[in-house]
Design a protein around this motif. Structure first.
Motif, mmCIF file in Angstrom:
data_model
loop_
_atom_site.group_PDB
_atom_site.id
_atom_site.type_symbol
_atom_site.label_atom_id
_atom_site.label_comp_id
_atom_site.label_asym_id
_atom_site.label_seq_id
_atom_site.Cartn_x
_atom_site.Cartn_y
_atom_site.Cartn_z
ATOM 1 N N MET A 1 0.845 -1.202 0.000
ATOM 2 C CA MET A 1 0.000 0.000 0.000
ATOM 3 C C MET A 1 0.877 1.247 0.000
ATOM 4 O O MET A 1 1.735 1.418 0.866
ATOM 5 N N ASN A 2 0.659 2.106 -0.955
ATOM 6 C CA ASN A 2 1.446 3.329 -1.077
ATOM 7 C C ASN A 2 1.059 4.348 -0.013
ATOM 8 O O ASN A 2 -0.112 4.581 0.224
ATOM 9 N N GLU A 3 2.062 4.984 0.568
ATOM 10 C CA GLU A 3 1.783 6.087 1.490
ATOM 11 C C GLU A 3 2.410 7.370 0.947
ATOM 12 O O GLU A 3 3.435 7.330 0.264
ATOM 13 N N TYR A 4 1.809 8.492 1.294
ATOM 14 C CA TYR A 4 2.228 9.783 0.747
ATOM 15 C C TYR A 4 2.406 10.824 1.849
ATOM 16 O O TYR A 4 1.630 10.857 2.799
ATOM 17 N N CYS A 5 3.418 11.670 1.689
ATOM 18 C CA CYS A 5 3.490 12.895 2.470
ATOM 19 C C CYS A 5 2.870 13.992 1.614
ATOM 20 O O CYS A 5 3.035 13.997 0.389
ATOM 21 N N VAL A 6 2.142 14.893 2.250
ATOM 22 C CA VAL A 6 1.368 15.877 1.495
ATOM 23 C C VAL A 6 1.860 17.299 1.770
ATOM 24 O O VAL A 6 1.908 17.737 2.923
ATOM 25 N N ALA A 7 2.245 17.988 0.702
ATOM 26 C CA ALA A 7 2.645 19.392 0.813
ATOM 27 C C ALA A 7 1.575 20.250 0.167
ATOM 28 O O ALA A 7 1.094 19.934 -0.916
ATOM 29 N N THR A 8 1.214 21.335 0.849
ATOM 30 C CA THR A 8 0.259 22.291 0.289
ATOM 31 C C THR A 8 0.976 23.602 0.032
ATOM 32 O O THR A 8 1.671 24.125 0.904
ATOM 33 N N TYR A 9 0.827 24.076 -1.204
ATOM 34 C CA TYR A 9 1.505 25.301 -1.620
ATOM 35 C C TYR A 9 0.470 26.359 -1.961
ATOM 36 O O TYR A 9 -0.624 26.047 -2.421
ATOM 37 N N ARG A 10 0.861 27.627 -1.782
ATOM 38 C CA ARG A 10 0.085 28.728 -2.332
ATOM 39 C C ARG A 10 0.879 29.281 -3.521
ATOM 40 O O ARG A 10 2.019 29.718 -3.370
ATOM 41 N N LEU A 11 0.226 29.233 -4.693
ATOM 42 C CA LEU A 11 0.884 29.656 -5.941
ATOM 43 C C LEU A 11 0.309 30.974 -6.413
ATOM 44 O O LEU A 11 -0.908 31.115 -6.495
#
Lengths: 404, 404
Positions: A1-11
């Motif tokens: 099962m793939n796991e992800y770290c999540v980054a949120t950007y303001r562009l």
């Protein structure tokens, strides 16, 4: 099962094509190219591919302009489980790619497993001090550079007499011939003991851990050997990973107080850098800070209240499987602000003052006492003006700094 | 005799009282207070006091607004001789104090003495490659994540066949089960040897040094043990001091290539952060980077030309008693740009390309050859269009990417 770290950007750039930009980031910061890949290769590469999780476009304050908040998932399998690798992955090259700010960051369960978080946390620090039911009180030396051991001892003793729970070194006190760390720790801990005979209260002294990075562990043990019961650390001068490794070390069994020095090079800009919540909240706690200093919204060196609340939320977020970090809003704090601090931060906060202690017209010890009295009053739900009638130190503090 | 490190700031707030603000910084970031001191104490404290060296007020582009460049001298005696201490002193707390940017930084002779600078520098890197009279050529893997050793080997071999002088890992290639560092180094160095039989040219392979900070030295030695002849390092993920200690280590006798990952969180804002010249020029060289990557002014991920020139000047400033760092302007580089790069940077530059190599219509090896041909043409002062008549690879490259 793939796991992800999540980054949120303001562009802020490329308003016409935020979706395309998001896809470009997800691909460019992971496997680089997809359409060029042979079909047979795509199967094995898919688990390395970044994912666009959301693209939310907003109207900007600038007329006719828009900005977008985009969230990208980065597969854990792409990077090692250390904070340098996570940051370089999600914001290494991208930080240099136009008007873009890293506004949020969260990590997967598998990434989390590499980190134990704060060794003490809020409850652990409270246990060391046997104080469970009120905000803690910390004070800062008035001035340290150029003072010898006697000078430091006298300042320390006066602060301790005031009944504070913690005393911290100034972050600009480095290893120096006048007050080398072991002598400084021994001298101050003796003064703490002497004051304890008067006050009945124990305290933590966070001595500044400095020096060459590969010698930090040795230096920490050296300080602890002399009796240090807490450490102050300029995390951003050394990288989060240094804090993580110090905090994870079983021999460094004292709380670590993270100083925000240099953070202002990264968080204040609207459209560049990394948000205060990520820098001073999420990553400090992940790396193991037991207490986190940051500019309060009250004084002259200020941080917007929204940033303060973001840091606080990250420090105490109870969905994370690790101990909380004590928020320490700093700068511009005086006794009259105690009710406001408790309103903004709750009881799990460290009231931290420098000028608000030493600047007390009756002296440093009285400055500490005024804060103790203010905290007691808040805990008993007595208005400060009311409490001040019984307590000359608080009365004088309220006169000096205003009633709110 | 007192020595000072000098920080220059650009201040945007408090336009009415820049002199007062400057005095406040000089005092606040050193001894804290002066007028309160007993006369007898002033004599011993004076050597710790910061000095305002200059205050230059300028008209701002915003109507009616002004900004000021102020230079403050910080006595060496106040901080230990490491970069974390210097940065925390001059911009730790101050970075959080309103609209202020650290635009320049210089250090005293005594501070300088703690640093040896780059171990190889421009001349040392040239000697390793036996190339003394032309820009060097570096190429970057097209994609690395998710590839196994065979995949990496093939990409490496094609790049080496093109005749490049250096090949670097991608900065987001961390320790991973597909291409662990020792295997990766052995595989790539074998490919280098094989290519050398064809090209007659040796090359340096900068493998990415990553992992927990206190294990970096061990990891570097582990890579070198497998044959690594250069290292890539994400300096800002670990702090300058980690680079300094690696570079100063006699056992790490290979050039170190500093990657600018995360720098964009600090340099692009006009009124916050730290200038590119300080971050990627002065401090990288002081800490011992033999080569320094930064965004070129030519491509999609760009840095203003003025910042580029500031970095270049810092890398090669011959008034400093240490070796120079090789400037490596990166991103958006293709063969038609070689004359421009040489015009902007001189011959002591590394021409560094990724897409400009791999995107060549005749393939990766031809991509490298086109660059070699372009560099040869520039050295012989032959226009590229002229040289292209003899060299199909260059001809195709010029057609692909335009003649300038």
């Amino acid at each position: 099962m793939n796991e992800y770290c999540v980054a949120t950007y303001r562009l802020f750039d490329d308003a016409a094509s935020f979706d395309k930009k998001a896809e470009g980031i997800a691909l460019g910061l992971t496997i680089g190219s997809w359409t060029d890949l042979p079909e047979a290769k795509k199967a094995s590469m898919e688990k390395h591919l970044g994912r666009v999780l959301s693209v939310d476009v907003h109207e900007s304050d600038e007329p006719g302009k828009r900005y977008a908040d985009i969230a990208i998932g980065y597969p854990d399998v792409n990077f090692s489980h250390d904070i340098a690798a996570l940051l370089v992955t999600v914001f290494g090259k991208l930080s240099m790619d136009g008007r873009i700010k890293l506004i949020d960051l969260s990590w997967s369960t598998s990434f989390q497993h590499a980190f134990q978080g704060p060794k003490f946390g809020i409850e652990g620090v409270r246990s060391l001090l046997s104080v469970h039911d009120r905000p803690l009180l910390m004070s800062i030396f008035k001035s340290v550079i150029g003072h010898d051991l006697d000078g430091l001892r006298e300042q320390f003793y006066q602060q301790a007499l005031g009944g504070v729970d913690l005393i911290k070194d100034d972050e600009i006190l480095f290893e120096n011939p006048l007050t080398p760390i072991q002598d400084r720790v021994r001298t101050c801990m003796e003064a703490a003991k002497q004051a304890q005979e008067m006050t009945g209260k124990s305290l933590l002294y966070a001595t500044n851990l400095t020096g060459p990075v590969f010698k930090l562990r040795e230096q920490a043990l050296w300080a602890i050997d002399a009796g240090a019961n807490a450490l102050l650390f300029n995390v951003l001068g050394y990288g989060y990973d240094a804090l993580h490794e110090l905090s994870a070390d079983p021999e460094i069994a004292v709380p670590i107080l993270a100083h925000p020095a240099l953070a202002g090079a990264m968080y204040p800009s609207i459209d560049q850098g990394i948000s205060a919540k990520v820098l001073l909240g999420k990553l400090m706690r992940l790396a193991g800070a037991d207490l986190v200093l940051f500019p309060s919204p009250y004084g002259s060196v200020t941080m917007p209240k929204e940033d303060n609340q973001g840091i606080k939320a990250a420090c105490i977020d109870d969905t994370l499987p690790m101990k909380s970090s004590f928020p320490v809003p700093s700068a511009g704090i005086h006794p009259a602000l105690v009710p406001v601090i408790v309103e903004d931060f709750g009881l799990d906060v460290v009231v931290n003052a420098g000028g608000g202690v030493h600047g007390h017209p009756m002296g440093t010890a009285s400055g500490g006492k005024a804060f103790v009295q203010a905290i007691d009053a808040v805990m008993q739900q007595v208005p400060l003006e009311e409490a001040a009638k019984q307590h000359p130190e608080l009365q004088v503090a309220l006169e000096r700094w205003g009633k709110k």
